[in-house]
Motif scaffolding. Structure first.
Motif, PDB file in Angstrom:
ATOM      1  N   VAL A  52       0.863  -1.194   0.000  1.00  0.00           N
ATOM      2  CA  VAL A  52       0.000   0.000   0.000  1.00  0.00           C
ATOM      3  C   VAL A  52       0.892   1.233   0.000  1.00  0.00           C
ATOM      4  CG1 VAL A  52      -1.786   1.298   1.228  1.00  0.00           C
ATOM      5  CG2 VAL A  52      -1.841  -1.216   1.201  1.00  0.00           C
ATOM      6  N   VAL A  53       0.608   2.166  -0.924  1.00  0.00           N
ATOM      7  CA  VAL A  53       1.364   3.421  -1.052  1.00  0.00           C
ATOM      8  C   VAL A  53       0.394   4.592  -0.875  1.00  0.00           C
ATOM      9  CG1 VAL A  53       2.797   4.851  -2.544  1.00  0.00           C
ATOM     10  CG2 VAL A  53       3.066   2.351  -2.564  1.00  0.00           C
ATOM     11  N   GLN A  54       0.882   5.602  -0.148  1.00  0.00           N
ATOM     12  CA  GLN A  54       0.051   6.775   0.165  1.00  0.00           C
ATOM     13  C   GLN A  54       0.507   7.966  -0.664  1.00  0.00           C
ATOM     14  OE1 GLN A  54      -0.348   7.743   4.412  1.00  0.00           O
ATOM     15  NE2 GLN A  54       0.106   9.887   3.948  1.00  0.00           N
ATOM     16  N   SER A  55      -0.450   8.783  -1.111  1.00  0.00           N
ATOM     17  CA  SER A  55      -0.141  10.019  -1.831  1.00  0.00           C
ATOM     18  C   SER A  55      -1.158  11.096  -1.418  1.00  0.00           C
ATOM     19  CB  SER A  55      -0.203   9.795  -3.341  1.00  0.00           C
ATOM     20  OG  SER A  55       0.060  11.011  -4.032  1.00  0.00           O
ATOM     21  N   PRO A  56      -0.670  12.310  -0.988  1.00  0.00           N
ATOM     22  CA  PRO A  56       0.725  12.687  -0.772  1.00  0.00           C
ATOM     23  C   PRO A  56       1.371  11.847   0.335  1.00  0.00           C
ATOM     24  CG  PRO A  56      -0.734  14.610  -0.722  1.00  0.00           C
ATOM     25  CD  PRO A  56      -1.593  13.414  -0.655  1.00  0.00           C
ATOM     26  N   ALA A  57       2.684  11.713   0.254  1.00  0.00           N
ATOM     27  CA  ALA A  57       3.398  10.874   1.191  1.00  0.00           C
ATOM     28  C   ALA A  57       3.389  11.480   2.587  1.00  0.00           C
ATOM     29  CB  ALA A  57       4.828  10.684   0.709  1.00  0.00           C
ATOM     30  N   ALA A  58       3.518  10.624   3.582  1.00  0.00           N
ATOM     31  CA  ALA A  58       3.643  11.087   4.965  1.00  0.00           C
ATOM     32  C   ALA A  58       4.841  12.016   5.079  1.00  0.00           C
ATOM     33  CB  ALA A  58       3.798   9.892   5.898  1.00  0.00           C
TER      34      ALA A  58
END
Length: 289
Positions: A52-58
């Protein structure tokens, strides 16, 4: 004959996002995006785990409502996404700096009306303009040292306060009313010794009921002509005022005359006698002339 069956995973994983989130602005009216990966639930038909990848990044800094996209990818490269929003709010109060102690002048009633001191406060906020209010409000009538509180409020209703002191002073001179001119009598030496006239003055003041009245020339001074007398009143705060009147000595003492002794005269042939000039024989004196 033989052939090979090669299975291919073309089924995307499933992913479930969390609900919309809130965040708080920092001192720069921004917020740092948190990591939400650990809160995402994802499954796949073939793989035990989904990347799982988040956008915008932490760690990203943003300044408004921000959509967060979570993308899950399985080992076969199949992807699926979901989104939620992060809404920032401002919970940081502004900063305010108050002025130093302020002076004020008592009026004729030994009171003073507060000024508007809001312009002396310096307020800054991380996100919005501020409004400064004062307590007690301008125009409030007071009669002693007073603590003034300035409150800065931003557009998100965050507030902070500071205080300073207003110290009133009595800078108004007292008043004194002198008596009318006095007429006095010269003594036997054609002089007059001044009395203590301080009790004849009528002093008043806006703040003090304690007065010191002095006289010039002082009591006991010997004068020989009309003399102006100055009375000076000093209030309890060091303010002073003067008034004057005249002491006018006059000569109301009769002169002294001493005649010669009785005289004997001789009648002439007509049984008469001529009165001689005795003016030079009398002894006279006066206190002044």
């Amino acid at each position: 004959c033989t052939f090979t069956l090669t299975p291919i995973d073309n089924v995307a994983p499933s992913i479930s996002c969390i609900g919309n989130q809130t965040a708080f602005y920092n001192a720069n009216c921004e917020f740092e995006v948190a990591s939400y990966v650990g809160q995402i639930v994802s499954t796949d038909n073939c793989d035990l785990s989904v990347d799982v990848v988040q956008s915008p990044a932490a760690g990203s800094f943003v300044s408004g409502v921000t959509p967060i996209t979570m993308t899950g990818t399985d080992d076969a490269g199949n992807t699926i996404s979901c989104s939620f929003s992060v809404t920032p709010s401002d919970n940081q109060p502004p900063a305010i700096t108050c002025p130093s102690t302020q002076d004020a002048d008592f009026d004729a009633n030994c009171e003073f009306a507060l000024q508007d001191y809001t312009g002396l406060g310096v307020a800054v906020d991380n996100c919005s303009a501020t409004t400064i209010t004062q307590s007690p409000v301008a125009g409030t009538v007071l009669s002693a040292n007073s603590v003034i509180t300035l409150t800065a409020m931003d557009q998100n209703q965050n507030a902070t306060s500071c205080s300073f002191l207003v110290v009133p002073e009595d800078n108004l001179a007292p008043a004194i009313l002198c008596p009318s001119d006095l007429t006095v009598d010269f003594d036997a030496n054609c002089s007059f010794t001044l009395a203590d006239y301080t009790g004849l003055g009528s002093p008043s003041d806006n703040c003090s009921s304690v007065f010191t009245v002095s006289q010039l020339p002082s009591a006991g001074t010997v004068i020989g002509a009309s003399t102006p007398i100055t009375l000076t009143v000093l209030d309890g705060n060091g303010n002073s005022a003067d008034c004057s009147f005249n002491v006018n000595p006059v000569d109301n003492t009769d002169p002294i005359i001493t005649c010669i002794a009785d005289q004997e005269v001789v009648f002439d042939s007509n049984c008469q006698f001529e009165v001689s000039d005795y003016n030079g024989s009398a002894i006279t004196s006066d206190n002044c002339s």
